[in-house]
Design a protein around this motif. Structure first.
Motif, mmCIF file in Angstrom:
data_model
loop_
_atom_site.group_PDB
_atom_site.id
_atom_site.type_symbol
_atom_site.label_atom_id
_atom_site.label_comp_id
_atom_site.label_asym_id
_atom_site.label_seq_id
_atom_site.Cartn_x
_atom_site.Cartn_y
_atom_site.Cartn_z
ATOM 1 N N SER A 130 0.822 -1.206 0.000
ATOM 2 C CA SER A 130 0.000 0.000 0.000
ATOM 3 C C SER A 130 0.861 1.263 0.000
ATOM 4 O O SER A 130 0.507 2.264 -0.633
ATOM 5 N N VAL A 131 1.988 1.233 0.690
ATOM 6 C CA VAL A 131 2.886 2.388 0.696
ATOM 7 C C VAL A 131 3.449 2.623 -0.703
ATOM 8 O O VAL A 131 3.483 3.748 -1.197
ATOM 9 N N ALA A 132 3.897 1.549 -1.358
ATOM 10 C CA ALA A 132 4.435 1.682 -2.712
ATOM 11 C C ALA A 132 3.372 2.197 -3.676
ATOM 12 O O ALA A 132 3.656 3.025 -4.555
ATOM 13 N N ALA A 133 2.136 1.711 -3.517
ATOM 14 C CA ALA A 133 1.057 2.148 -4.406
ATOM 15 C C ALA A 133 0.723 3.617 -4.197
ATOM 16 O O ALA A 133 0.505 4.365 -5.157
ATOM 17 N N ARG A 134 0.689 4.054 -2.928
ATOM 18 C CA ARG A 134 0.394 5.469 -2.655
ATOM 19 C C ARG A 134 1.488 6.381 -3.201
ATOM 20 O O ARG A 134 1.208 7.477 -3.685
ATOM 21 N N ARG A 135 2.730 5.933 -3.104
ATOM 22 C CA ARG A 135 3.828 6.731 -3.666
ATOM 23 C C ARG A 135 3.662 6.863 -5.179
ATOM 24 O O ARG A 135 3.900 7.933 -5.750
ATOM 25 N N LYS A 136 3.253 5.788 -5.828
ATOM 26 C CA LYS A 136 3.030 5.820 -7.276
ATOM 27 C C LYS A 136 1.943 6.834 -7.625
ATOM 28 O O LYS A 136 2.118 7.669 -8.543
ATOM 29 N N VAL A 137 0.832 6.797 -6.912
ATOM 30 C CA VAL A 137 -0.277 7.709 -7.182
ATOM 31 C C VAL A 137 0.137 9.148 -6.905
ATOM 32 O O VAL A 137 -0.201 10.066 -7.662
ATOM 33 N N ARG A 138 0.888 9.364 -5.818
ATOM 34 C CA ARG A 138 1.329 10.713 -5.479
ATOM 35 C C ARG A 138 2.218 11.292 -6.575
ATOM 36 O O ARG A 138 2.090 12.462 -6.952
ATOM 37 N N ARG A 139 3.141 10.478 -7.088
ATOM 38 C CA ARG A 139 4.012 10.962 -8.171
ATOM 39 C C ARG A 139 3.216 11.247 -9.431
ATOM 40 O O ARG A 139 3.489 12.225 -10.145
ATOM 41 N N LEU A 140 2.230 10.407 -9.730
ATOM 42 C CA LEU A 140 1.392 10.620 -10.911
ATOM 43 C C LEU A 140 0.615 11.928 -10.777
ATOM 44 O O LEU A 140 0.580 12.744 -11.715
ATOM 45 N N ARG A 141 0.000 12.149 -9.619
ATOM 46 C CA ARG A 141 -0.789 13.370 -9.421
ATOM 47 C C ARG A 141 0.114 14.610 -9.467
ATOM 48 O O ARG A 141 -0.240 15.625 -10.091
ATOM 49 N N HIS A 142 1.277 14.521 -8.830
ATOM 50 C CA HIS A 142 2.181 15.677 -8.803
ATOM 51 C C HIS A 142 2.650 16.031 -10.215
ATOM 52 O O HIS A 142 2.705 17.216 -10.571
#
Length: 445
Positions: A238-250
């Motif tokens: 879940s941490v890795a997935a949230r980091r992926k989404v955060r980078r995509l949104r940013h």
């Protein structure tokens, strides 16, 4: 040093909110006030106050652009009073050895929150206290002699303790205010996104969000694969997935000329990118740029992205969102791989996914595989890999021999051989029809 002000503009003691542990009053050391050259340091600061306040203000205006950009009236009034009071409070710290308590620190946090609301950068707010402390230290230690070392060390200890609590109080108030503002801002933007997806006039929602409606949006439906870290044993997925989404949104925010509206999860989602050009004015160059952006997004977030896109005026976003969702599903089912797709790229597959007797007949060709999802997934991966069994095996994370076995099994059950060029168009169409029919089939339970 910059101290908070009351609503009437009169000085108030420095203060902030850090909780009971941080906000407790430091006990007096019982030592005499630090001295240099035989004179108590706090008395020297009080004597120099008429010169010290302008000196601190000069440093603020010279070294902190945010303060230099303030209205002169605010600098002459509020900021000058706050600077004087900050120095006076530090004088008390030097005299007594008592650090700011909870009530005082709470007021510092409140003052910092006001600066956040005014748009003053956090580094400027914290920097103002440090510049004031530096100026005070320069003046009180100017006449220090070797024999004054114990007093200098005691003064330094009190100064650092003071700055530690004040800096934390400033950061607490500032971040608290920004989080509240961002929370309200995000709620308003999500309300605008919801209104656009519902159809009808979004103007009122745009006004509440403080965003002008653009001439058009690029509507993106995004399917995101896993980041490699999500597949590693022992890694918190879940941490890795949230980091992926955060980078995509940013990256979407960084690359957009306006404010993008997004609803993203670890598997992808929807994004609306505002455009300065009406739909009719968008040309090939705009779609080329979008294709390059999709590639950049994939690199930044470290995942494979399949993105379907269409352009729409604000009042057409709802229909465009439904269309790109279908295009993305069709492109994915057809095994077209990562990248950007528009309706023109999947016209055949899209049409074959529409209800009708022809679609039913095509879907029936793969009916023998209905209970064998691994065979269907292998057929899709084989197509997406350009009919390369090794690349397909890599996508599926299986041995190439497993791919060969599954392809032979699928051929035996359906009569369609993916290794035979004449069967490929029929197989591709059958997959599109089969998946479209499966999406419409009611689920049990």
């Amino acid at each position: 040093m910059i101290a908070p002000q009351t609503a009437t503009g009169s000085p108030t003691p420095l203060a902030g909110s850090l909780g009971d542990a941080v906000g407790s009053r430091g006990a007096a050391t019982g030592d005499s006030a630090p001295r240099c050259g035989g004179q108590p340091l706090h008395q020297r600061l009080l004597t120099d106050l008429p010169l010290l306040v302008p000196a601190v203000l000069t440093r603020l205006l010279d070294q902190l652009p945010a303060y230099a950009a303030m209205p002169p009236e605010q600098v002459r009034g509020e900021i000058t009073r706050a600077t004087e009071h900050g120095i006076r409070h530090f004088v008390e710290v030097l005299r007594t050895g008592e650090l700011p308590g909870r009530e005082l620190l709470e007021k510092i946090s409140e003052s910092s929150a006001q600066r956040a609301d005014e748009g003053i950068p956090l580094e400027a707010v914290v920097g103002a206290y440090h510049l004031g402390a530096e100026e005070c230290a320069t003046r009180i230690l100017a006449t220090a002699e070797p024999g004054d070392l114990p007093d200098v060390l005691r003064a330094q200890h009190r100064l650092l303790g003071y700055l530690r609590l004040v800096s934390c109080a400033v950061a607490t108030g500032y971040v608290r205010e920004r989080q509240a503002a961002l929370g309200e801002e995000q709620v308003a933007r999500q309300a605008l996104l919801s209104r656009l997806l519902e159809g009808g006039s979004p103007q009122a929602a745009a006004d509440r969000a403080g965003l002008p409606l653009p001439p058009s949006y690029l509507v993106l439906s995004i399917a995101a694969g896993p980041h490699p870290d999500e597949l590693l044993p022992g890694v918190n997925r879940s941490v890795a997935a949230r980091r992926k989404v955060r980078r995509l949104r940013h990256e979407l925010e960084r690359q957009s000329r306006g404010v993008p509206l997004t609803a993203l999860s670890e598997e992808g989602g929807l994004a609306l990118l505002p455009q300065e050009t009406p739909v009719a004015g968008l040309g090939d160059a705009d779609w080329v740029r979008l294709g390059a952006l999709v590639e950049q997004l994939g690199r930044i977030c470290g995942a494979e992205l399949l993105v379907a896109a269409a352009a729409a005026a604000p009042d057409g976003v709802a229909e465009a969102a439904r269309l790109v969702g279908e295009v993305r599903q069709v492109a994915r089912a057809a095994g077209l791989g990562t990248g950007l797709y528009r309706l023109d790229d999947v016209l055949l597959e899209y049409q074959l996914s529409r209800p009708g007797p022809a679609r039913d007949g095509l879907a029936a060709l793969l009916a023998p595989l209905a209970g064998r999802p691994e065979l269907l997934e292998t057929l899709r991966a084989f197509q997406a890999a350009g009919f390369d069994r090794r690349q397909a095996a890599t996508r599926l994370r299986v041995h190439p021999n497993t791919v060969d076995y599954r392809l032979r099994k699928a051929t035996a059950l359906t009569g369609l051989d993916p290794a035979r060029s004449g069967d490929l168009p029929m197989l591709r169409a059958a997959l599109a029809a089969f998946d479209a029919a499966a999406r419409e089939r009611p689920t049990s339970g």
